[in-house]
Design an enzyme around this catalytic site. Structure first.
Site, mmCIF file in Angstrom:
data_model
loop_
_atom_site.group_PDB
_atom_site.id
_atom_site.type_symbol
_atom_site.label_atom_id
_atom_site.label_comp_id
_atom_site.label_asym_id
_atom_site.label_seq_id
_atom_site.Cartn_x
_atom_site.Cartn_y
_atom_site.Cartn_z
ATOM 1 N N GLU A 161 3.699 3.412 4.543
ATOM 2 C CA GLU A 161 4.711 4.317 5.097
ATOM 3 C C GLU A 161 4.420 5.762 4.683
ATOM 4 O OE1 GLU A 161 5.116 1.531 3.438
ATOM 5 O OE2 GLU A 161 6.945 0.450 3.998
ATOM 6 N N ASN A 187 -1.717 1.145 3.450
ATOM 7 C CA ASN A 187 -1.723 1.345 2.000
ATOM 8 C C ASN A 187 -3.141 1.608 1.516
ATOM 9 O OD1 ASN A 187 -2.070 -1.410 2.716
ATOM 10 N ND2 ASN A 187 -1.499 -2.113 0.681
ATOM 11 N N GLU A 247 -4.919 1.649 -2.048
ATOM 12 C CA GLU A 247 -4.809 1.383 -3.481
ATOM 13 C C GLU A 247 -5.920 2.091 -4.250
ATOM 14 O OE1 GLU A 247 -4.573 -2.900 -3.813
ATOM 15 O OE2 GLU A 247 -2.531 -2.912 -2.980
ATOM 16 N N CYS A 293 9.646 4.310 -0.617
ATOM 17 C CA CYS A 293 9.372 4.580 0.805
ATOM 18 C C CYS A 293 10.671 4.699 1.598
ATOM 19 C CB CYS A 293 8.472 3.496 1.395
ATOM 20 S SG CYS A 293 6.755 3.719 0.873
HETATM 21 N N1 THU Z 1 3.158 -1.712 0.126
HETATM 22 C C1 THU Z 1 3.234 -0.874 1.200
HETATM 23 O O1 THU Z 1 2.239 -0.217 1.566
HETATM 24 N N2 THU Z 1 4.398 -0.789 1.868
HETATM 25 C C2 THU Z 1 5.486 -1.565 1.626
HETATM 26 O O2 THU Z 1 6.475 -1.446 2.346
HETATM 27 C C3 THU Z 1 5.478 -2.540 0.525
HETATM 28 C C4 THU Z 1 4.297 -2.464 -0.370
HETATM 29 C C5 THU Z 1 1.873 -1.866 -0.556
HETATM 30 C C6 THU Z 1 1.748 -1.204 -1.894
HETATM 31 C C7 THU Z 1 0.613 -2.006 -2.510
HETATM 32 O O3 THU Z 1 -0.627 -1.467 -2.073
HETATM 33 C C8 THU Z 1 0.773 -3.379 -1.907
HETATM 34 O O4 THU Z 1 1.602 -3.232 -0.770
HETATM 35 C C9 THU Z 1 1.373 -4.406 -2.845
HETATM 36 O O5 THU Z 1 2.560 -3.934 -3.400
#
Ligand code: THU
Length: 131
Positions: free
Chosen positions: A52, A39, A41, A86
């Site tokens: 994902e 992820n 951000e 996702c």
């Molecule tokens: N997040 C993911 O990258 N994948 C997931 O399956 C669930 C959530 C991330 C998004 C955000 O950066 C952080 O987790 C908190 O929601």
């Protein structure tokens, strides 16, 4: 390297200063090659992307459009499940029977579900056939 190891390794690179929730994803494509993502951000929160999505982008950029197995991992006390968006993104490139394993670095708990079970009634091209 296993899908779990690949997902765990890339999780360390996640850019998650706002949620402090690092996620790693590993996708095995039809060729057998493994693609990873974490992820990423952003200070403008909606601009952040999921692990994902990163792995899918890497797979497509490499010229592959079919995935056969997925592993997602985070540090939560229970296995992390892909968000709704996702699930739809994964369903674009994977058949209903593709297995998605969710894990956690906190313990050995794992949960495996198919893409079909994760996104029942998925919107797909069938819905546009009669237009
Ligand atoms: N997040 C993911 O990258 N994948 C997931 O399956 C669930 C959530 C991330 C998004 C955000 O950066 C952080 O987790 C908190 O929601």
């Amino acid at each position: 390297m296993s899908l779990k190891d690949a997902a765990t390794a890339v999780m360390a690179n996640a850019h998650a200063p706002y949620s402090n929730f690092k996620v790693g994803a590993a996708i095995r494509a039809a060729s057998g090659t493994v693609y990873v993502g974490c992820n990423v951000e952003n200070v403008a929160y909606p601009e952040g992307t999921c692990a994902e999505a990163g792995a899918i982008a890497a797979m497509v950029a490499a010229g592959e459009t079919e995935l056969s197995e997925v592993y997602v991992i985070a540090g939560s006390s229970m296995p992390v499940t892909p968000c709704g968006g996702c699930r739809q993104k994964l369903a674009e490139f994977g058949a209903e029977e593709v297995r998605v394993t969710m894990g956690t670095t906190a313990n050995d708990t794992e949960l495996t579900m198919t893409l079909g079970a994760l996104l029942p009634g998925a919107f797909n091209t069938d819905h546009m056939d009669d237009i």
